[in-house]
Scaffold this motif. Structure first.
Motif, PDB file in Angstrom:
ATOM      1  N   GLN A  66     -33.996 -15.351 -23.462  1.00 32.41           N
ATOM      2  CA  GLN A  66     -33.863 -16.535 -24.302  1.00 32.41           C
ATOM      3  C   GLN A  66     -33.847 -16.132 -25.777  1.00 32.41           C
ATOM      4  OE1 GLN A  66     -36.408 -19.924 -22.777  1.00 32.41           O
ATOM      5  NE2 GLN A  66     -37.340 -18.166 -21.748  1.00 32.41           N
ATOM      6  N   HIS A  67     -33.129 -16.873 -26.599  1.00 34.99           N
ATOM      7  CA  HIS A  67     -33.009 -16.558 -28.027  1.00 34.99           C
ATOM      8  C   HIS A  67     -34.340 -16.655 -28.771  1.00 34.99           C
ATOM      9  CE1 HIS A  67     -28.620 -16.838 -27.588  1.00 34.99           C
ATOM     10  NE2 HIS A  67     -28.598 -16.129 -28.696  1.00 34.99           N
ATOM     11  N   TRP A  68     -35.201 -17.538 -28.363  1.00 34.73           N
ATOM     12  CA  TRP A  68     -36.420 -17.775 -29.145  1.00 34.73           C
ATOM     13  C   TRP A  68     -37.359 -16.572 -29.161  1.00 34.73           C
ATOM     14  CZ3 TRP A  68     -41.461 -17.988 -27.297  1.00 34.73           C
ATOM     15  CH2 TRP A  68     -41.604 -18.011 -25.923  1.00 34.73           C
ATOM     16  N   GLY A  73     -37.361 -11.418 -18.900  1.00 31.36           N
ATOM     17  CA  GLY A  73     -38.427 -11.571 -17.924  1.00 31.36           C
ATOM     18  C   GLY A  73     -37.949 -12.389 -16.734  1.00 31.36           C
ATOM     19  N   PHE A  74     -38.859 -12.575 -15.785  1.00 30.36           N
ATOM     20  CA  PHE A  74     -38.590 -13.392 -14.608  1.00 30.36           C
ATOM     21  C   PHE A  74     -39.061 -14.810 -14.891  1.00 30.36           C
ATOM     22  CE2 PHE A  74     -39.628  -9.154 -12.913  1.00 30.36           C
ATOM     23  CZ  PHE A  74     -38.423  -8.857 -12.313  1.00 30.36           C
ATOM     24  N   TRP A  87     -32.538 -25.353 -13.565  1.00 30.21           N
ATOM     25  CA  TRP A  87     -33.319 -25.868 -14.665  1.00 30.21           C
ATOM     26  C   TRP A  87     -34.698 -25.246 -14.629  1.00 30.21           C
ATOM     27  CZ3 TRP A  87     -31.394 -28.734 -10.709  1.00 30.21           C
ATOM     28  CH2 TRP A  87     -32.286 -29.314  -9.838  1.00 30.21           C
ATOM     29  N   THR A  88     -35.277 -25.093 -15.824  1.00 31.43           N
ATOM     30  CA  THR A  88     -36.562 -24.425 -15.988  1.00 31.43           C
ATOM     31  C   THR A  88     -37.656 -25.445 -16.254  1.00 31.43           C
ATOM     32  OG1 THR A  88     -36.195 -24.139 -18.362  1.00 31.43           O
ATOM     33  CG2 THR A  88     -35.461 -22.352 -16.917  1.00 31.43           C
ATOM     34  N   ALA A  93     -38.817 -21.453 -21.466  1.00 31.88           N
ATOM     35  CA  ALA A  93     -39.281 -21.218 -20.098  1.00 31.88           C
ATOM     36  C   ALA A  93     -40.409 -20.196 -20.063  1.00 31.88           C
ATOM     37  CB  ALA A  93     -38.119 -20.730 -19.234  1.00 31.88           C
ATOM     38  N   THR A  94     -41.334 -20.396 -19.150  1.00 30.17           N
ATOM     39  CA  THR A  94     -42.431 -19.465 -18.947  1.00 30.17           C
ATOM     40  C   THR A  94     -41.889 -18.252 -18.198  1.00 30.17           C
ATOM     41  OG1 THR A  94     -43.889 -21.367 -18.744  1.00 30.17           O
ATOM     42  CG2 THR A  94     -44.763 -19.234 -18.042  1.00 30.17           C
ATOM     43  N   LEU A  95     -42.012 -17.057 -18.818  1.00 34.07           N
ATOM     44  CA  LEU A  95     -41.467 -15.841 -18.230  1.00 34.07           C
ATOM     45  C   LEU A  95     -42.561 -14.837 -17.925  1.00 34.07           C
ATOM     46  CD1 LEU A  95     -38.371 -15.159 -20.518  1.00 34.07           C
ATOM     47  CD2 LEU A  95     -38.428 -16.309 -18.319  1.00 34.07           C
TER      48      LEU A  95
END
Length: 129
Positions: A66-68, A73-74, A87-88, A93-95
């Protein structure tokens, strides 16, 4: 019936606009390379911000970038619908990190390409179309 279809379409457009960071659509033209060798049988999904999600052909998530935070990660929680959309749990999203204890891999992200190094020193490159 016509009103119902129009109203359903408007609701769908509003939901997509609100959840655009959580919604990942399949990019059938994207390609994944590992150490310069093209990987077959992988599905690439992108969202509004060009964050990527890569799954194997069986539907198991391999990684998400993710850009942020630009840290691969998974995804901890992910729901998918027939290889078309996923969808997350949150906009960010929690990775779970790819490899525990490793320093954050150097990640390069643009609108056309995402490149990073995995814990086993292999370079992953995803080209987007």
């Amino acid at each position: 019936m016509k009103r119902f279809i129009v109203l359903s379409g408007i609701i769908l457009i509003v939901l997509v606009a609100i959840y655009r960071e959580r919604l990942f659509l399949r990019d059938p033209l994207a390609k994944v390379y590992r150490n310069g060798v093209r990987q077959e049988g992988l599905r690439v999904y992108i969202n509004y911000s060009n964050d990527i999600l890569v799954q194997d052909s069986g539907g198991a998530p391999l990684y998400m970038v993710q850009h942020w935070n630009e840290s691969p990660g998974f995804p901890q929680e992910l729901k998918c619908l027939r290889g078309m959309v996923c969808w997350t749990d949150h906009d960010h999203a929690t990775l779970v990190p790819l490899a525990k204890g490793d320093p954050a891999p150097s990640t390069t992200m643009s609108d056309r390409e995402v490149t990073f190094r995995q814990g086993d020193s292999s370079t992953i490159r995803v080209t987007l179309r």
